[in-house]
Design a protein around this motif. Structure first.
Motif, PDB file in Angstrom:
ATOM      1  N   VAL A  20      55.127  26.520  48.295  1.00  0.00           N
ATOM      2  CA  VAL A  20      55.731  25.525  47.411  1.00  0.00           C
ATOM      3  C   VAL A  20      56.125  26.129  46.063  1.00  0.00           C
ATOM      4  O   VAL A  20      57.234  25.930  45.586  1.00  0.00           O
ATOM      5  CB  VAL A  20      54.793  24.322  47.221  1.00  0.00           C
ATOM      6  CG1 VAL A  20      55.439  23.289  46.287  1.00  0.00           C
ATOM      7  CG2 VAL A  20      54.469  23.671  48.576  1.00  0.00           C
ATOM      8  N   PHE A  21      55.211  26.879  45.440  1.00  0.00           N
ATOM      9  CA  PHE A  21      55.484  27.445  44.119  1.00  0.00           C
ATOM     10  C   PHE A  21      55.758  28.946  44.220  1.00  0.00           C
ATOM     11  O   PHE A  21      55.140  29.652  45.020  1.00  0.00           O
ATOM     12  CB  PHE A  21      54.304  27.189  43.174  1.00  0.00           C
ATOM     13  CG  PHE A  21      54.094  25.749  42.821  1.00  0.00           C
ATOM     14  CD1 PHE A  21      55.161  24.926  42.464  1.00  0.00           C
ATOM     15  CD2 PHE A  21      52.827  25.186  42.822  1.00  0.00           C
ATOM     16  CE1 PHE A  21      54.966  23.588  42.121  1.00  0.00           C
ATOM     17  CE2 PHE A  21      52.618  23.855  42.484  1.00  0.00           C
ATOM     18  CZ  PHE A  21      53.695  23.053  42.143  1.00  0.00           C
ATOM     19  N   PRO A 251      59.926  25.004  49.645  1.00  0.00           N
ATOM     20  CA  PRO A 251      60.147  24.349  48.349  1.00  0.00           C
ATOM     21  C   PRO A 251      61.487  23.628  48.322  1.00  0.00           C
ATOM     22  O   PRO A 251      62.366  23.931  47.513  1.00  0.00           O
ATOM     23  CB  PRO A 251      60.124  25.537  47.377  1.00  0.00           C
ATOM     24  CG  PRO A 251      60.677  26.675  48.179  1.00  0.00           C
ATOM     25  CD  PRO A 251      60.175  26.458  49.585  1.00  0.00           C
ATOM     26  N   SER A 255      60.760  22.981  44.343  1.00  0.00           N
ATOM     27  CA  SER A 255      59.301  23.046  44.310  1.00  0.00           C
ATOM     28  C   SER A 255      58.665  21.771  43.764  1.00  0.00           C
ATOM     29  O   SER A 255      57.673  21.266  44.306  1.00  0.00           O
ATOM     30  CB  SER A 255      58.849  24.245  43.466  1.00  0.00           C
ATOM     31  OG  SER A 255      59.182  25.460  44.083  1.00  0.00           O
TER      32      SER A 255
END
Length: 271
Positions: A20-21, A251, A255
């Protein structure tokens, strides 16, 4: 009590993958804390790629934990896996994972073995590959136990490995080990491909599941496709699961949206 977590990748070679990040640990920890997550799962190039003093400061300042550490960079960056036909390269793979166990151990975070499990083929038969994998997991589980942590092993879908694809096969494999310090990672994306019924597979894995990757059927964030989380949440409650639900997702569309949708799904179904 089940807690929420979210992934951050520091591995440039894996950019575009299901994390995600992507903008460093300070960014990930702050955004995760702002959204109400409990922890961050770290996918790092290696143990020395992270400033441990900085990570300790982030843990202290945000109140978040490190949920787990991934080992996949051993495959992505170095081409190492535990079922390589070459004994020296298998040893190098084990050494890389041990170094990640050491890194995670400083933060009470178990190490995950996913892509580094490898696959059979060529001069390595299915039986030999599983023997190699079992031998390695025994050694690595003993190393993880020195930190009073389990080793987390992840069954992957058929397109990523031809070793172990389902929770039931994972349970059977763990039962052949002498060690009782290996737990399964139940990844909902892989399970959506391989399991006839995701919730029933979770129940069948009772006592063996030590980590969960929360994601939707298309590997986007939970809530951005068609997976039904009600029976999954009920199954996790039925087996008294008290580990992390960690977002390992693309993401997309970005994100922040993926993170927001994940925590919304966690609060709606799993709180």
């Amino acid at each position: 009590m089940t807690q929420s977590a979210i992934t951050v990748s520091l591995v440039e070679e894996a950019r575009g993958g299901p994390f995600v990040f992507w903008d460093g640990l300070p960014d990930a920890f702050q955004r995760a804390a702002d959204l109400g997550f409990d922890a961050v799962e770290i996918f790092a190039p290696g143990p020395d790629a992270v400033d441990r003093a900085e990570l300790r400061q982030l843990v202290a300042s945000t109140g978040l934990a490190v949920a787990a550490v991934g080992t996949g960079a051993g495959m992505v960056k170095h081409g190492l896996n535990l079922t390589d036909p070459d004994a020296g390269r298998r040893a190098a793979a084990r050494d890389f994972i041990k170094s990640m166990i050491d890194f995670g151990g400083d933060f009470s975070a178990p190490a995950i073995i996913g892509s580094m499990q490898g696959r059979h083929g060529g001069e390595v038969s299915p039986e030999q590959a599983l023997d190699y994998l079992a031998e390695s997991l025994e050694e690595l589980a003993a190393h993880a136990a020195t930190f009073q942590l389990p080793l987390i092993y992840e069954p992957l879908n058929r397109y990523e490995t031809n070793l172990i694809n389902t929770v039931s096969d994972g349970v059977a494999f763990l039962d052949r080990l002498q060690s009782d310090n290996v737990k399964l990672l139940a990844d909902l994306f892989h399970m959506n491909i391989e399991e006839a019924n995701v919730a029933e597979a979770i129940v069948a894995g009772a006592g063996h599941i030590g980590h969960v990757h929360l994601v939707d059927s298309n590997r986007r964030a939970a809530g951005l496709a068609h997976m039904d989380y009600s029976p999954i949440a009920a199954a996790l409650r039925a087996i008294n699961y008290d580990g992390y639900l960690c977002a390992e997702a693309f993401p997309l569309p970005d994100s922040q949206t993926a993170a927001e949708k994940t925590i919304e799904t966690v609060q709606r179904f799993f709180a």
